[in-house]
Structures are given as C-alpha cells and as structure tokens.
Design a protein around this motif. Structure first.
Motif, PDB file in Angstrom:
ATOM      1  N   ASN B  24      -3.190  12.299   5.248  1.00 52.19           N
ATOM      2  CA  ASN B  24      -3.658  11.075   4.607  1.00 52.19           C
ATOM      3  C   ASN B  24      -4.630  11.412   3.477  1.00 52.19           C
ATOM      4  N   THR B 104       1.954   4.620  -1.203  1.00 57.85           N
ATOM      5  CA  THR B 104       1.590   5.303   0.028  1.00 57.85           C
ATOM      6  C   THR B 104       0.358   6.153  -0.205  1.00 57.85           C
ATOM      7  N   GLU B 106       0.090   8.743   2.141  1.00 57.52           N
ATOM      8  CA  GLU B 106       0.476   9.940   2.883  1.00 57.52           C
ATOM      9  C   GLU B 106       0.995  10.980   1.893  1.00 57.52           C
TER      10      GLU B 106
END
Lengths: 501, 120
Positions: B24, B104, B106
C-alpha cells in the motif's frame, strides 16, 4: 579566479532556471534564455577544463570558511570531464526540447526544471564535501521528479511512483551513511576523509558504511539488484527527458561511487572487490537479457542503460589504472551514445506514430538519413570500431584480462554480443521491415523547422561519437591523467587542504 | 544514552521497513517518514550527546565556554529535515494523484507503465 570558475557552472544554471521561470509565459523569451544558458554553461565548463588541464586539481573554499569546517568545491580531471559532458548534453537537450515540449509543459516550467537539474548535477560533480553532495543529489532529484511527471499522463504517474519511492530510499540510505561516517571521523570533507577513514580502528564501521554507500549510490546508478526503478520509469516521460535522465542521473550515482571508492574507501578490502565484481557481472547480464525481452524502443534502451553501467562498475571493481581509464572512457561514451539513441528513438516515434516495434517499420525507405543516424551510435554501443564504444569496451576488457579477471572479461564480451542483438532488433523491426500500415504512417510527418530542431542535436552527438572514436588518442591521454589523479590523490588533497596533513 | 538511542533507531528502521514492504502506497509513505526520522537520529547521535549545553556563545565572547553540544550535526539534521519535508510533500501529492488517475494505492496494481505480458 578559481572560485569564479568553480562556481560558474552552478550559478549560470541557477540563474537560467530563475530567468526561465520568470519568463515562463513568454514562449520565445523562455526558449532563448534556456538556449543561452546552456551555451554559457558549455563555455564555462570548457574554461574550467582548460584551467584543470593546466594546473591539476583546483579547489576553492566557499564563503571563505577553510576546510574542514567549510564546504569546498574541487575540480580534478574526472570531475571536470563530467561537467563538460553534462554541458554538451544540456545544449543538445535544450535544442531537442524546442521540437518536442508542448506549450503547456513549457508554461509549467520545463526549462526551469531542466536547468535546476543541471545545476544540481554540476554541483554534485564539483563538491568536495559529502553532505554537500547529498544536498546536490536532492536538488537533482526534486528537479527530476518535476520533469518526470510534466505532462501528467497515466504512464508518467505510474512510472513516477516507482521512481520516487526507490530514489527516496536510496537518499535516506546515503544520509545514514553520512551520519555514521561523521560519527566515526568527525569530518565531512572528502580530502580529510581520505586519511580519516583508514584511521578508524573499527573495521566493521568502515565496511558497513562502505556497503551503505554502495547501496545508496547503487540505487541511483541502477546496479543489480536495485535497478528496477529505471526500466519502470524511464520510458514514460517526454523523450528529451528520458535522454537527459539517462545521460545525467545515473552518471551522478556512478561518479559518486567512483569518487568514494577511489578517494575514501579502499576497494582492495577483500569483501568489497568481490562484491563489486559480482554486482558488475550481474548488472551487465541482467540488463542486456531484460533488453532482449522488450519490444518497445525506449524500454530496450532503458535496460541497455542498466547493462552499460555494469561495464563502468567492472572498471571500478578491477581498480587497476587501465581499468579506471576504461571506466572513465565508458562513462563518456555511454552519456553521448545513450542520449543520442533516445533522441533517435524519439524521432522514430514521431515519424511512425508508435514506440512498439511491432507496429512500426519502413524507416529505411522513408528516411535513410535517420537510419544512418541510428546505425552509427548503435554500432558504437555494441562496440564496433571505429566508434568510441569500441575503444571504451576494449580498454575495460583488456584491463580485466590483464588483471586475471578472465571470467568477467568473457562476460563483458558476451554482453557485447547480446547488445548487438538488441540493436539489430530495433534496426530490423524499425528500419528494415515494411510498415504494417503504410498509409497511416505516411500521414505522420514533421514540419521542416521541427525536424531540424529534433535532428540537429542527434547529428551533433553522432559526430561526437565518431570523432571521439577516430581521434581517440588525445582523449586517451586525458583519461590516463584523470585516472592517475583518481589513484594518486595527493594532488587532490593538497589542492583542498593547502598542504598534505 | 547513545546505546539506548541506537537501539531506538534500530526499532524505528525495522518498523519503517515493515511499513514500506506493504504494497500500500500510503503505508509506504508512513514508512518513509519513519525512515527519514531514523536517519536524522543517526546523524544527531553521531555528534555525541551532551546534557543541557546548547551550542551558544556567551555575550561578549567569541567562542563557547566549556563543553557544549556539537552544532554541526544539528545543522545537518535541520538541512535533512527540510529536504525530507519537501520530498515527502511531493511524494504525498504524487500518491494522491496516482490514486485519482490510476484508481488504486496498491503498488502491485499499478501496471500502466509496465503492463503484464499476458495483456500484450
């Protein structure tokens, strides 16, 4: 006078950056300022080089504070040759950018960021204080962040995330190493550290800091196994930015490695030399194998950059005088040729509409001059005579054979063969085979003015590669002198500290 | 006192590496903040610690009197904090922009620059 010569590259670049920022809404004024700044940088670097060739290493204490308490700017032959090459790349980058960078990007400060990056690079090459080196690294880094994302496309943001995170880690590692060295020796001055580091009784501290610096600079220089940020990000921004990064950013990391391990640390520490040799070998092989797997022009060239850095590290690892000459030759060669190839790739993309080799072709028929301009630097990269790449590779491989490092010499030769494979892949796919969609390709063309701006720097760099290759002898003598100054550091220390301690 | 700080630096680095190894990006930034603090502490402790003796020159004199704290590492740490602050500000905005553009945070899902091979 020496102080003026030493600070001139940095001040000129910063003044140009400020002037370009103030003029950023006026396209013509900004371009003229940028070009004049680059040419002024080139002239300043030549003057500095003349002074260093005449007098040996020169140094100036900034602000009048004498070392070890003050920051010193030092120029020996190695540093000044890096500054000269950076200035040449500055000129070619500026000219090419006139044909490529859009109005919006210029208004957001492309030229400001470019000259800030050059200022940081020249500062890093000329400083004699390790914390000052960290500061210049950061100046370059933040400017490179800006250049990387200028344009805001999806790939740029993606590439920038990978680039930023890994480079920030390397920065912090470098800072930790500086802290430990300061704690162990009490000085930050490179000339003083030459005698202070061997005087540290605790060998563990010396080895630990050496490896911390190797890691920090290894990330910056894109060594195995920490080079993955380079192929992830170098193909995303504007072509001129790719070319500038490949010429300048990794080279500052390599310069720092060579400076640290010739001046301050002893690569004859048994663990260090083996580690450097193995890392060099892996870098060469993994880089070129990665390039063989790619199908897009800039991604191939990005992996090649990694591979060629391995050659430079091999020269440093072997550490004989001839090997250091090879490393210096290779740095010069790599900067000139790689910047050139990225720019040629950019023109190829503009003419055919895509970077993907499967989707382009037919450039030999359409623009044979571009094919020649690609072929010459490509053959130089692969190491064919009479180009400069041949001499660079020859010196490194000969040095490795002379030092009984036969395995690494053979690896270097094998990697040269695979480099030839990748270059011929670009040639076959991009130039030789017919374009899959001829009508679509013919529709893309460039105006004469734009084409002239894009091609002029390519011609300049190609001529440089060929001339350096045909008349390599005087440059070899200069490189031998520079390598001698790297191994016999008394002249450097005397210039900085006034006397030998 | 220095050994205690050394152990503390080790703990901070371990925590920051744990955060950075998470995929993350936001966690990564927290890890980066911790790591830069650890590096600053390394520089600070390298200058050796003194108690209650700021590096000040008494009025009318030209040099400090007695043993005072080492001023140079303090200057280095200040520089490093400021530089780190600028870099982290950029990194934070970049991650935010990446979230807007790529959808995102990620790292493993950010595959625009280097698409997976099976997607062609």
């Amino acid at each position: 006078m020496t102080a003026v010569l030493l600070t001139a590259p940095i001040i000129i670049s910063f003044l140009t950056a400020i002037a370009c920022f103030l003029a950023r809404h006026d396209r013509v004024a900004q371009r003229w300022l940028s070009l004049l700044g680059s040419i002024a940088l080139l002239i300043a670097s030549f003057l500095l080089a003349a002074e260093v060739i005449r007098h040996g290493p020169i140094a100036a204490a900034m602000g009048g504070w004498l070392p070890p308490f003050g920051i010193v700017l030092v120029a020996d032959l190695f540093a000044v040759s890096m500054v000269v090459i950076s200035a040449i790349i500055a000129v070619t980058t500026t000219i090419y950018s006139f044909g490529e960078v859009t109005d919006g990007e210029e208004r957001f400060g492309f030229h400001t960021l470019l000259h800030s990056l050059l200022a940081g690079g020249c500062g890093a090459f000329l400083t004699g204080d390790i914390f000052n080196l960290y500061v210049w690294f950061e100046v370059m880094l933040i400017a490179s962040f800006g250049l990387l994302i200028l344009g805001g496309r999806k790939e740029q943001i993606d590439g920038a995330v990978k680039y930023v995170v890994l480079n920030l880690i390397s920065t912090i590692a470098f800072l930790t190493g500086i802290g430990l060295i300061y704690g162990a020796t009490g000085t930050l001055n490179m000339a003083e550290l030459r005698d202070a580091i061997p005087a540290i009784e605790n060998d563990t501290v010396v080895l630990t800091t050496a490896v911390i610096f190797l890691f920090g600079f290894g990330v910056k220089a894109a060594l195995f196994p920490v080079f993955f940020w380079l192929p992830a990000s170098y193909h995303t921004p504007a072509v001129v930015v790719s070319s500038l990064f490949t010429a300048l950013m990794t080279k500052v990391g390599v310069y720092a490695l060579i400076r640290f391990f010739t001046l301050m640390y002893d690569t004859q520490m048994p663990q260090m030399q083996t580690m450097l040799l193995i890392i060099a070998a892996f870098t060469m092989v993994v880089g070129v194998l990665g390039a063989a797997a790619q199908n897009s022009i800039r991604r191939i060239l990005a992996f090649h950059s990694v591979s060629q850095i391995g050659y430079i590290l091999l020269g440093l690892a072997i550490f004989t005088p001839l090997a250091l000459v090879g490393a210096i030759f290779f740095i010069i060669h790599h900067i000139v040729v790689k910047a050139n190839l990225f720019l040629v790739g950019g023109v190829m993309t503009r003419l055919t509409g895509s970077e993907d080799l499967a989707k382009i072709g037919g450039l030999w028929r359409r623009t044979p001059w571009l094919a020649v301009l690609f072929l010459l630097p490509a053959l130089s990269l692969a190491g064919l005579p009479p180009f400069f790449g041949f001499w660079a590779k020859l010196v490194v491989i000969q040095a490795s054979f002379e030092a009984d490092a036969y395995l690494y010499g053979f690896i270097a030769l094998f990697v040269g063969l695979l480099t030839m494979y990748s270059m011929s892949k670009i040639w076959m796919e991009g130039f030789w085979k017919a374009h899959p969609n001829p009508s679509g390709a013919a529709a893309l063309s460039l105006s004469r003015n734009e084409l002239a701006l894009l091609v002029a720097p390519i011609v300049l760099l190609t001529v440089a590669t060929t001339a350096l290759g045909l008349f390599a002898s005087p440059f070899f003598d200069i490189a031998v002198q520079a390598a001698a100054q790297l191994t016999e550091t008394d002249a450097y220390v005397r210039a900085v500290l006034g006397t030998l301690p | 006192m220095e050994p205690a700080l050394a152990i503390l630096i080790g703990v901070i680095v371990a925590a920051s590496l744990y955060l950075m190894l998470s995929g993350n990006m936001v966690r990564f930034l927290f890890g980066l903040v911790l790591l830069s603090n650890a590096a600053n502490l390394v520089i600070f402790v390298g200058g050796r610690l003194t108690y209650a003796a700021p590096p000040l020159v008494p009025e009318g004199l030209y040099a400090p009197v007695g043993v005072v704290a080492n001023a140079l590492p303090q200057a280095l740490v200040l520089t490093a904090i400021v530089i780190g602050f600028g870099l982290l500000a950029f990194a934070l905005v970049l991650v935010h922009r990446a979230y807007q553009v790529l959808g995102t945070v990620e790292g493993d899902d950010m595959r625009v620059a280097e698409p997976r091979a099976d997607k062609g």
